[in-house]
Scaffold this motif. Structure first.
Motif, PDB file in Angstrom:
ATOM      1  N   VAL A 126     -80.194  -1.425  23.150  1.00  0.00           N
ATOM      2  CA  VAL A 126     -79.016  -0.613  23.494  1.00  0.00           C
ATOM      3  C   VAL A 126     -79.416   0.820  23.820  1.00  0.00           C
ATOM      4  CG1 VAL A 126     -76.869   0.389  22.604  1.00  0.00           C
ATOM      5  CG2 VAL A 126     -77.376  -2.028  22.206  1.00  0.00           C
ATOM      6  N   SER A 127     -80.132   1.464  22.907  1.00  0.00           N
ATOM      7  CA  SER A 127     -80.391   2.898  23.046  1.00  0.00           C
ATOM      8  C   SER A 127     -81.451   3.238  24.083  1.00  0.00           C
ATOM      9  CB  SER A 127     -80.817   3.485  21.701  1.00  0.00           C
ATOM     10  OG  SER A 127     -79.761   3.406  20.781  1.00  0.00           O
ATOM     11  N   PHE A 128     -82.488   2.413  24.168  1.00  0.00           N
ATOM     12  CA  PHE A 128     -83.617   2.784  25.004  1.00  0.00           C
ATOM     13  C   PHE A 128     -83.749   1.970  26.285  1.00  0.00           C
ATOM     14  CE2 PHE A 128     -84.843   3.840  20.569  1.00  0.00           C
ATOM     15  CZ  PHE A 128     -84.773   5.215  20.708  1.00  0.00           C
ATOM     16  N   LEU A 129     -82.931   0.940  26.430  1.00  0.00           N
ATOM     17  CA  LEU A 129     -82.990   0.139  27.654  1.00  0.00           C
ATOM     18  C   LEU A 129     -81.655   0.186  28.396  1.00  0.00           C
ATOM     19  CD1 LEU A 129     -84.611  -1.752  29.470  1.00  0.00           C
ATOM     20  CD2 LEU A 129     -83.802  -3.651  28.077  1.00  0.00           C
ATOM     21  N   ALA A 130     -80.591  -0.333  27.788  1.00  0.00           N
ATOM     22  CA  ALA A 130     -79.303  -0.447  28.474  1.00  0.00           C
ATOM     23  C   ALA A 130     -78.688   0.913  28.811  1.00  0.00           C
ATOM     24  CB  ALA A 130     -78.335  -1.273  27.632  1.00  0.00           C
ATOM     25  N   THR A 131     -78.777   1.852  27.900  1.00  0.00           N
ATOM     26  CA  THR A 131     -78.139   3.157  28.133  1.00  0.00           C
ATOM     27  C   THR A 131     -78.777   3.912  29.294  1.00  0.00           C
ATOM     28  OG1 THR A 131     -77.329   3.271  25.879  1.00  0.00           O
ATOM     29  CG2 THR A 131     -77.536   5.354  27.061  1.00  0.00           C
ATOM     30  N   PRO A 132     -80.102   4.080  29.343  1.00  0.00           N
ATOM     31  CA  PRO A 132     -80.674   4.772  30.509  1.00  0.00           C
ATOM     32  C   PRO A 132     -80.415   4.035  31.824  1.00  0.00           C
ATOM     33  CG  PRO A 132     -82.290   4.638  28.735  1.00  0.00           C
ATOM     34  CD  PRO A 132     -81.122   3.797  28.327  1.00  0.00           C
ATOM     35  N   VAL A 133     -80.445   2.713  31.791  1.00  0.00           N
ATOM     36  CA  VAL A 133     -80.199   1.936  33.004  1.00  0.00           C
ATOM     37  C   VAL A 133     -78.772   2.173  33.499  1.00  0.00           C
ATOM     38  CG1 VAL A 133     -79.930  -0.426  33.885  1.00  0.00           C
ATOM     39  CG2 VAL A 133     -81.959   0.198  32.575  1.00  0.00           C
ATOM     40  N   LYS A 134     -77.823   2.200  32.573  1.00  0.00           N
ATOM     41  CA  LYS A 134     -76.416   2.407  32.930  1.00  0.00           C
ATOM     42  C   LYS A 134     -76.236   3.720  33.692  1.00  0.00           C
ATOM     43  CE  LYS A 134     -74.013   3.778  29.596  1.00  0.00           C
ATOM     44  NZ  LYS A 134     -73.849   3.575  28.213  1.00  0.00           N
ATOM     45  N   PHE A 135     -76.904   4.774  33.230  1.00  0.00           N
ATOM     46  CA  PHE A 135     -76.746   6.070  33.893  1.00  0.00           C
ATOM     47  C   PHE A 135     -77.490   6.142  35.217  1.00  0.00           C
ATOM     48  CE2 PHE A 135     -75.226   7.184  29.698  1.00  0.00           C
ATOM     49  CZ  PHE A 135     -74.111   7.941  30.023  1.00  0.00           C
ATOM     50  N   GLY A 136     -78.324   5.171  35.501  1.00  0.00           N
ATOM     51  CA  GLY A 136     -78.999   5.109  36.786  1.00  0.00           C
ATOM     52  C   GLY A 136     -78.246   4.303  37.834  1.00  0.00           C
ATOM     53  N   ALA A 137     -77.160   3.641  37.420  1.00  0.00           N
ATOM     54  CA  ALA A 137     -76.376   2.830  38.353  1.00  0.00           C
ATOM     55  C   ALA A 137     -75.617   3.739  39.313  1.00  0.00           C
ATOM     56  CB  ALA A 137     -75.416   1.931  37.589  1.00  0.00           C
ATOM     57  N   GLU A 138     -75.826   3.533  40.613  1.00  0.00           N
ATOM     58  CA  GLU A 138     -75.211   4.407  41.618  1.00  0.00           C
ATOM     59  C   GLU A 138     -73.688   4.305  41.657  1.00  0.00           C
ATOM     60  OE1 GLU A 138     -76.959   4.165  45.501  1.00  0.00           O
ATOM     61  OE2 GLU A 138     -78.976   4.068  44.654  1.00  0.00           O
ATOM     62  N   GLY A 139     -73.131   3.128  41.444  1.00  0.00           N
ATOM     63  CA  GLY A 139     -71.692   2.947  41.562  1.00  0.00           C
ATOM     64  C   GLY A 139     -70.897   3.303  40.319  1.00  0.00           C
ATOM     65  N   LEU A 140     -71.564   3.812  39.303  1.00  0.00           N
ATOM     66  CA  LEU A 140     -70.897   4.126  38.038  1.00  0.00           C
ATOM     67  C   LEU A 140     -70.877   5.635  37.863  1.00  0.00           C
ATOM     68  CD1 LEU A 140     -69.720   2.509  35.651  1.00  0.00           C
ATOM     69  CD2 LEU A 140     -71.962   2.629  34.573  1.00  0.00           C
ATOM     70  N   ASP A 141     -69.668   6.240  37.922  1.00  0.00           N
ATOM     71  CA  ASP A 141     -69.626   7.690  37.774  1.00  0.00           C
ATOM     72  C   ASP A 141     -69.818   8.078  36.309  1.00  0.00           C
ATOM     73  OD1 ASP A 141     -67.146   7.120  36.691  1.00  0.00           O
ATOM     74  OD2 ASP A 141     -65.995   8.290  38.113  1.00  0.00           O
ATOM     75  N   ARG A 142     -70.169   9.342  36.097  1.00  0.00           N
ATOM     76  CA  ARG A 142     -70.545   9.820  34.764  1.00  0.00           C
ATOM     77  C   ARG A 142     -69.444   9.629  33.718  1.00  0.00           C
ATOM     78  NH1 ARG A 142     -71.583  15.479  32.371  1.00  0.00           N
ATOM     79  NH2 ARG A 142     -73.088  14.989  30.740  1.00  0.00           N
TER      80      ARG A 142
END
Length: 154
Positions: free
Chosen positions: A29-45
């Motif tokens: 969750v903390s070190f894989l999914a979370t950074p990946v989520k913020f790298g998704a282009e279609g997902l705003d902050r």
């Protein structure tokens, strides 16, 4: 054959399984999914932050469940000083995250979603440092238990 009063290897093996599960959950969750989520282009902050808030609330509940299971194993199994110290250290980290950091980060998330400006804070860094400390403690605990199992100790 072990005496009837000896708990056998089950506490140590159960602790190894639970702490490895817990470490894997936090790493995922903390070190894989979370950074990946913020790298998704279609997902705003704001949306990513709201998803993160919900994800970390669920992670926190799962962690308290694992802490309760581990405490039960430690109490019902062989209560050794290293186990009690490891359990206490991890619970202190979890308490800090639950009572101080998650509420502060939730408040900051709400401010971002509302479009309000944020002052710099140490909350994300503190949470990350505690996550690293928790994972290191869990892995070290599993390693210690595994080493003792290999030696045939309870």
């Amino acid at each position: 054959m072990a005496p009837a009063s000896a708990p056998g290897p089950w506490p140590r093996l159960t602790v190894i399984g639970l702490v490895c599960l817990w470490a894997g959950l936090v790493i995922g969750v903390s070190f894989l999914a979370t950074p990946v989520k913020f790298g998704a282009e279609g997902l705003d902050r704001p949306v990513a932050l709201d998803i993160g808030r919900i994800t970390f609330a669920a992670l926190n509940i799962a962690e308290w469940g694992l802490a309760a299971l581990l405490a039960l194993v430690v109490v019902l199994g062989a209560r050794t000083q290293p186990r009690l110290i490891a359990m206490l250290a991890i619970i202190v980290i979890l308490l800090l995250q639950t009572s101080w950091l998650l509420p502060a980060l939730d408040e900051r998330t709400a401010m971002v979603i509302a479009g309000k400006p944020l002052e710099p804070s140490i909350h994300h860094m503190a949470y990350g440092i505690l996550e690293i400390a928790k994972v290191v403690a869990l892995i070290a605990w599993a390693g210690l238990e595994a080493r003792l199992v290999a030696r045939g100790m309870r």
